[in-house]
Scaffold this motif. Structure first.
Motif, PDB file in Angstrom:
ATOM      1  N   VAL A 117      71.381 -15.161 -16.488  1.00 25.77           N
ATOM      2  CA  VAL A 117      71.269 -15.023 -17.947  1.00 25.77           C
ATOM      3  C   VAL A 117      70.100 -14.087 -18.261  1.00 25.77           C
ATOM      4  N   SER A 118      70.334 -13.130 -19.152  1.00 19.77           N
ATOM      5  CA  SER A 118      69.234 -12.263 -19.593  1.00 19.77           C
ATOM      6  C   SER A 118      68.395 -13.026 -20.601  1.00 19.77           C
ATOM      7  N   ALA A 119      67.078 -12.927 -20.469  1.00 19.07           N
ATOM      8  CA  ALA A 119      66.181 -13.596 -21.409  1.00 19.07           C
ATOM      9  C   ALA A 119      65.027 -12.658 -21.739  1.00 19.07           C
ATOM     10  N   HIS A 120      64.517 -12.793 -22.965  1.00 16.29           N
ATOM     11  CA  HIS A 120      63.458 -11.885 -23.414  1.00 16.29           C
ATOM     12  C   HIS A 120      62.211 -12.625 -23.857  1.00 16.29           C
ATOM     13  N   THR A 121      62.326 -13.949 -23.978  1.00 19.09           N
ATOM     14  CA  THR A 121      61.198 -14.760 -24.445  1.00 19.09           C
ATOM     15  C   THR A 121      61.174 -16.065 -23.637  1.00 19.09           C
ATOM     16  N   VAL A 122      60.065 -16.780 -23.763  1.00 20.82           N
ATOM     17  CA  VAL A 122      59.945 -18.081 -23.091  1.00 20.82           C
ATOM     18  C   VAL A 122      61.041 -19.025 -23.599  1.00 20.82           C
ATOM     19  N   GLU A 123      61.292 -18.991 -24.904  1.00 25.69           N
ATOM     20  CA  GLU A 123      62.305 -19.888 -25.492  1.00 25.69           C
ATOM     21  C   GLU A 123      63.686 -19.594 -24.898  1.00 25.69           C
ATOM     22  N   GLU A 124      64.028 -18.314 -24.825  1.00 23.89           N
ATOM     23  CA  GLU A 124      65.341 -17.957 -24.269  1.00 23.89           C
ATOM     24  C   GLU A 124      65.437 -18.352 -22.798  1.00 23.89           C
ATOM     25  N   ALA A 125      64.344 -18.184 -22.091  1.00 20.71           N
ATOM     26  CA  ALA A 125      64.348 -18.536 -20.667  1.00 20.71           C
ATOM     27  C   ALA A 125      64.509 -20.049 -20.497  1.00 20.71           C
ATOM     28  N   GLU A 126      63.783 -20.812 -21.321  1.00 23.29           N
ATOM     29  CA  GLU A 126      63.874 -22.273 -21.206  1.00 23.29           C
ATOM     30  C   GLU A 126      65.277 -22.759 -21.549  1.00 23.29           C
ATOM     31  N   ARG A 127      65.887 -22.136 -22.546  1.00 23.30           N
ATOM     32  CA  ARG A 127      67.264 -22.526 -22.921  1.00 23.30           C
ATOM     33  C   ARG A 127      68.233 -22.185 -21.794  1.00 23.30           C
ATOM     34  N   ALA A 128      68.035 -21.000 -21.199  1.00 26.92           N
ATOM     35  CA  ALA A 128      68.920 -20.601 -20.088  1.00 26.92           C
ATOM     36  C   ALA A 128      68.837 -21.622 -18.954  1.00 26.92           C
ATOM     37  N   ILE A 129      67.634 -22.108 -18.699  1.00 26.58           N
ATOM     38  CA  ILE A 129      67.448 -23.102 -17.631  1.00 26.58           C
ATOM     39  C   ILE A 129      68.176 -24.403 -17.990  1.00 26.58           C
ATOM     40  N   ARG A 130      67.992 -24.839 -19.235  1.00 25.46           N
ATOM     41  CA  ARG A 130      68.673 -26.076 -19.684  1.00 25.46           C
ATOM     42  C   ARG A 130      70.191 -25.935 -19.580  1.00 25.46           C
ATOM     43  N   HIS A 131      70.672 -24.719 -19.815  1.00 29.42           N
ATOM     44  CA  HIS A 131      72.124 -24.488 -19.813  1.00 29.42           C
ATOM     45  C   HIS A 131      72.697 -24.242 -18.425  1.00 29.42           C
ATOM     46  N   GLY A 132      71.826 -24.221 -17.430  1.00 27.76           N
ATOM     47  CA  GLY A 132      72.349 -24.164 -16.066  1.00 27.76           C
ATOM     48  C   GLY A 132      72.290 -22.804 -15.383  1.00 27.76           C
ATOM     49  N   ALA A 133      71.381 -21.936 -15.825  1.00 23.01           N
ATOM     50  CA  ALA A 133      71.252 -20.628 -15.160  1.00 23.01           C
ATOM     51  C   ALA A 133      70.679 -20.806 -13.750  1.00 23.01           C
ATOM     52  N   ASP A 134      71.123 -19.968 -12.827  1.00 24.81           N
ATOM     53  CA  ASP A 134      70.547 -19.938 -11.475  1.00 24.81           C
ATOM     54  C   ASP A 134      69.423 -18.921 -11.380  1.00 24.81           C
ATOM     55  N   TYR A 135      69.480 -17.923 -12.235  1.00 21.60           N
ATOM     56  CA  TYR A 135      68.380 -16.953 -12.309  1.00 21.60           C
ATOM     57  C   TYR A 135      68.350 -16.368 -13.705  1.00 21.60           C
TER      58      TYR A 135
END
Ligand code: TZP
Ligand code: MG
Length: 223
Positions: A117-135
């Motif tokens: 998942v592409s992320a640009h902020t801490v919030e987006e990164a944390e959401r990606a993790i919650r949603h099951g991203a591997d990287y």
């Protein structure tokens, strides 16, 4: 695949991650892929985008050819955006951006396949993790000509900010990365680099990959 990819394995896959589609390549993309695999590319993403991008059968045909090359080389093959295509081909994974389908829904659809998942902020990164991203893919780190709708250049600071906030998920930097910039990107906390033009537009894709992979290897040996 029996389960989700282990983070340590994911980090290895991210070391020298080639992203490409036909418009990124001045020569046949399968030639670039062949050279890149010979040079040591650790993962490949099929990203067929842009005004003149292939669609329909020609796109699927190219996607399959590159998948076959990756399979022969034992390198994971990731499809950008197109979950349908990834499932149809039984690709190793999918990469999605913030404007694509919700990551949690994609995770449900793709089972244990790799999810980036592409992320640009801490919030987006944390959401990606919650949603099951591997990287997570972070960028653009430097100015890029390979993405029309790229967000503002973030510099390597964003990688540090993410790591300092406690994010431990495998992370790859993307955008304008060249061999000279690899060390700076890894120093800031990335596990690897994702590149388009530094490889696809190099005179020798093989040498370009060798140089980037070599810089990365030296960095991790010193660590
Ligand atoms: N996402 C952020 S920047 C970028 C993508 C797909 C393009 C990277 O291409 P290049 O040529 O390595 O700058
Ligand atoms: Mg996308």
């Amino acid at each position: 695949m029996t389960g989700r990819v282990e983070p340590s394995m994911m980090r290895q896959h991210l070391r020298m991650y080639l992203v490409l589609g036909s418009i990124d390549c001045p020569v046949d993309p399968t030639h670039v892929v062949q050279e890149a695999l010979a040079g040591g590319a650790t993962m490949i993403q099929f990203r067929e985008k842009g005004d003149d991008a292939l669609v329909g059968e020609p796109m699927i045909h190219l996607a399959r050819r590159i998948q076959h090359q990756c399979h022969q080389a034992g390198v994971p093959y990731i499809v950008n955006d197109d979950v349908e295509l990834a499932l149809k081909l039984n690709a190793d994974g999918v990469h999605i951006g913030q404007d694509d389908e919700c990551a949690a829904d994609v995770r449900k659809r793709i089972g244990n396949r790799i999810l980036g998942v592409s992320a640009h902020t801490v919030e987006e990164a944390e959401r990606a993790i919650r949603h099951g991203a591997d990287y997570i893919g972070i960028g653009p780190i430097y100015p890029t000509r390979s993405k029309d709708d790229a967000r503002a250049v973030q510099g390597t600071d964003i990688l540090r900010i993410l790591r300092d906030s406690g994010i431990d998920l495998p992370m790859v930097g993307i955008g304008g990365i060249t061999a000279e910039r690899v060390e700076e990107v890894l120093c800031a906390g990335a596990d690897g680099v994702a590149v388009i033009s530094a490889v696809t537009r190099a005179e020798s894709a093989r040498e370009a990959v060798e140089t980037i992979a070599g810089a990365s290897e030296r960095f991790f040996l010193r660590k």
